[in-house]
Design a protein around this motif. Structure first.
Motif: not given
Length: 116
Positions: A28, A70, A83, A98, A100, A108-110
């Motif tokens: 990440e 997002l 983010v 993903s 966030q 959050s989205k993925e």
């Protein structure tokens, strides 16, 4: 296999997973908004065919695997809204991306993509 990452400001490639990495794997990175009061962040996922030591490599020659947005993000000066984008590849080669928004909004989205 290819390098996997996202597009950043100015159509630049930001690598999150290196070519040939053992799977399953994950990584990440945290990014910041580039405009004052930016309402959302677009996450565009790319696979890039070759390694480069150049930080500002463009996305030319790479393949777009998917995209999502997002938002809404809280109004803030550029650079203050952050983010975290996560890349995770499972044993079957499915990439889960993903994003966030950090802070109080908890957004959050993925997106899942099969990587070949």
């Amino acid at each position: 296999s290819h390098y996997l990452g996202i597009e950043t400001m100015g159509q630049k490639f930001s690598e999150l997973l290196a070519k040939g990495i053992e799977i399953p794997c994950e990584n990440e990175k945290t990014y910041a908004t580039t405009q004052d009061n930016q309402p959302e962040i677009r996450i565009t996922i790319f696979q890039f065919p070759k390694q480069t030591d150049v930080i500002d490599v463009g996305i030319e020659g790479s393949a777009c695997l998917g995209e999502f947005h997002l938002g809404p993000l809280d109004p803030a000066p550029k650079g203050q809204q952050q983010v975290t984008v996560s890349f995770k590849i499972d044993q079957d080669g499915t990439l889960k991306v993903s994003a966030q928004a950090l802070g109080n909004q908890g957004i959050s989205k993925e997106l899942e993509v099969k990587v070949t």
